[in-house]
Design an enzyme around this catalytic site. Structure first.
Site, mmCIF file in Angstrom:
data_model
loop_
_atom_site.group_PDB
_atom_site.id
_atom_site.type_symbol
_atom_site.label_atom_id
_atom_site.label_comp_id
_atom_site.label_asym_id
_atom_site.label_seq_id
_atom_site.Cartn_x
_atom_site.Cartn_y
_atom_site.Cartn_z
ATOM 1 N N LEU A 53 0.821 -1.139 -0.152
ATOM 2 C CA LEU A 53 -0.085 -0.134 -0.238
ATOM 3 C C LEU A 53 0.873 0.959 -0.169
ATOM 4 C CD1 LEU A 53 -2.777 -1.303 3.107
ATOM 5 C CD2 LEU A 53 -3.486 -0.383 0.026
ATOM 6 N N LYS A 85 -14.288 -14.519 19.993
ATOM 7 C CA LYS A 85 -15.131 -14.995 18.857
ATOM 8 C C LYS A 85 -14.824 -16.298 18.217
ATOM 9 C CE LYS A 85 -14.982 -12.457 14.576
ATOM 10 N NZ LYS A 85 -14.208 -11.132 13.883
ATOM 11 N N ARG A 88 -17.861 -16.962 20.745
ATOM 12 C CA ARG A 88 -19.156 -15.819 19.827
ATOM 13 C C ARG A 88 -19.768 -16.903 18.796
ATOM 14 N NH1 ARG A 88 -17.183 -10.904 20.483
ATOM 15 N NH2 ARG A 88 -16.676 -11.392 17.842
ATOM 16 N N GLU A 171 -7.329 -8.137 6.371
ATOM 17 C CA GLU A 171 -8.084 -7.485 6.854
ATOM 18 C C GLU A 171 -8.385 -5.977 6.542
ATOM 19 O OE1 GLU A 171 -12.275 -8.093 9.565
ATOM 20 O OE2 GLU A 171 -11.489 -5.896 9.998
ATOM 21 N N GLU A 186 -18.548 6.467 16.766
ATOM 22 C CA GLU A 186 -19.812 5.485 17.129
ATOM 23 C C GLU A 186 -18.474 4.726 18.212
ATOM 24 O OE1 GLU A 186 -22.044 2.062 16.232
ATOM 25 O OE2 GLU A 186 -19.289 2.466 15.556
ATOM 26 N N HIS A 187 -18.039 4.220 18.032
ATOM 27 C CA HIS A 187 -17.060 2.833 18.517
ATOM 28 C C HIS A 187 -17.489 3.030 19.867
ATOM 29 C CE1 HIS A 187 -14.431 -0.183 19.214
ATOM 30 N NE2 HIS A 187 -13.908 0.582 19.682
HETATM 31 P P1 GTP Z 1 -16.448 -9.203 13.352
HETATM 32 O O1 GTP Z 1 -17.305 -10.319 14.340
HETATM 33 O O2 GTP Z 1 -16.352 -7.376 13.862
HETATM 34 O O3 GTP Z 1 -15.148 -8.910 12.889
HETATM 35 O O4 GTP Z 1 -17.843 -9.035 11.901
HETATM 36 P P2 GTP Z 1 -17.609 -9.325 10.543
HETATM 37 O O5 GTP Z 1 -16.500 -10.211 10.650
HETATM 38 O O6 GTP Z 1 -18.360 -9.658 9.847
HETATM 39 O O7 GTP Z 1 -17.011 -8.276 9.981
HETATM 40 P P3 GTP Z 1 -18.017 -6.781 9.803
HETATM 41 O O8 GTP Z 1 -16.864 -6.640 8.252
HETATM 42 O O9 GTP Z 1 -18.723 -6.635 9.862
HETATM 43 O O10 GTP Z 1 -17.026 -5.563 10.525
HETATM 44 C C1 GTP Z 1 -15.602 -6.273 10.948
HETATM 45 C C2 GTP Z 1 -14.816 -4.557 11.771
HETATM 46 O O11 GTP Z 1 -15.369 -3.582 10.908
HETATM 47 C C3 GTP Z 1 -15.512 -4.508 13.184
HETATM 48 O O12 GTP Z 1 -14.641 -5.267 13.805
HETATM 49 C C4 GTP Z 1 -14.682 -2.972 13.092
HETATM 50 O O13 GTP Z 1 -13.643 -2.831 13.260
HETATM 51 C C5 GTP Z 1 -15.815 -2.586 11.802
HETATM 52 N N1 GTP Z 1 -17.273 -2.122 12.191
HETATM 53 C C6 GTP Z 1 -18.246 -3.163 11.666
HETATM 54 N N2 GTP Z 1 -19.268 -2.306 11.767
HETATM 55 C C7 GTP Z 1 -19.103 -1.850 11.977
HETATM 56 C C8 GTP Z 1 -19.558 -0.464 13.445
HETATM 57 O O14 GTP Z 1 -20.962 -0.567 13.011
HETATM 58 N N3 GTP Z 1 -19.415 0.532 13.817
HETATM 59 C C9 GTP Z 1 -17.861 1.109 14.186
HETATM 60 N N4 GTP Z 1 -17.535 1.642 14.205
HETATM 61 N N5 GTP Z 1 -16.968 -0.107 13.376
HETATM 62 C C10 GTP Z 1 -17.595 -1.187 12.658
HETATM 63 MG MG MG Z 2 -14.124 -9.646 10.834
#
Ligand code: GTP
Ligand code: MG
Length: 231
Positions: A53, A85, A88, A171, A186-187
């Site tokens: 990158l 995780k 979960r 990722e 938001e986080h």
């Molecule tokens: P994870 O179990 O969190 O990894 O979810 P996922 O595998 O379904 O992946 P997803 O692409 O939805 O989100 C992965 C990452 O994106 C999170 O760990 C956050 O860093 C970021 N993210 C996703 N949704 C949100 C959100 O609603 N708010 C914020 N602040 N970050 C988010």
């Molecule tokens: Mg993820």
């Protein structure tokens, strides 16, 4: 002046340490060894993708006098989060299962200036021969219901080790400064409040995301117009 000579991590030392603590030395030794080797491999994958990158960003600067990347952040998922995780997902906390089922152990966040930069960076990264796309989630085209926007890519990159090649998932979250501003706040808001954020506040947060998107699109348009005048 203080010259600190940090002790180098020597995996075998843990064995003696474990014996001193009267714990089953072999178990501790094996666990530590797996964790350290895993951290080394995943951080190598982060370095590989980050370097790619950075090189692309430099090339854009030279060719187009524009850096698409504002800055990058990276992180390795901590063992505690990996464990949570797996649980979960209904899986046993186990390193082998983690490497098979968790694709965000290595994470890079790329903060771009403009929305178009996000897609440019994603396209040129994915064009590279040694990068394989595993998953693409476009939360800009399809924002999450709370207003979250970013482009998420899970890519696999080869890491060349003495014992052979390991293809490691990384990722990559790509977003603009504006999207990052919203996601960071938001986080924090979610993290700070003990109970789930109330509906009306959720709605306000989603409205903020809309306003930020408007600004992002306007800034993009100003940039395009300014550049076309310069040509
Ligand atoms: P994870 O179990 O969190 O990894 O979810 P996922 O595998 O379904 O992946 P997803 O692409 O939805 O989100 C992965 C990452 O994106 C999170 O760990 C956050 O860093 C970021 N993210 C996703 N949704 C949100 C959100 O609603 N708010 C914020 N602040 N970050 C988010
Ligand atoms: Mg993820």
């Amino acid at each position: 002046m203080i010259i600190e000579r940090k002790a180098k991590i020597n995996i075998d030392e843990f064995k003696f340490g474990a014996e001193l603590l009267s714990t089953p030395a072999d178990t501790i030794h094996e666990t530590m060894k797996t964790m350290i080797v895993m951290q080394q491999v995943y951080s190598a994958a982060i370095r590989e993708v980050s370097t790619k990158l950075e090189i692309l960003d430099d090339e854009f600067q030279v060719k187009f006098a524009h850096n698409p990347i504002h800055h990058m952040e990276s992180r390795l998922k901590q063992p505690q989060s990996i464990r949570e995780k797996l649980l979960r997902k209904g899986l046993t906390p186990d390193m082998k299962l983690a490497t098979e089922h968790i694709t965000d152990i290595a994470g890079i966040r790329v903060i771009c200036y403009y929305i178009n930069d996000i897609y440019t960076i994603a396209e040129v990264l994915l064009k590279q021969d040694d990068i394989t796309l595993i998953k693409r989630s476009d939360y800009i085209e399809n924002p999450k219901s709370n207003g979250y926007r970013s482009l998420h890519l899970v890519v696999s990159v080869p890491v060349f080790l003495s014992e052979g090649t390991r293809n490691v998932p990384v990722e990559v979250q790509i977003r603009t400064i504006a999207m990052d501003f919203w996601a960071s706040l938001e986080h924090r808001l979610k993290y700070k409040s003990d109970s789930p954020v109330k509906d009306d506040l959720q709605r306000e947060l989603a409205e903020c995301a809309e306003s930020i998107t408007d600004i992002d699109e306007k800034m993009q348009s100003i940039y395009v117009q300014l550049n076309s005048k310069l040509e």
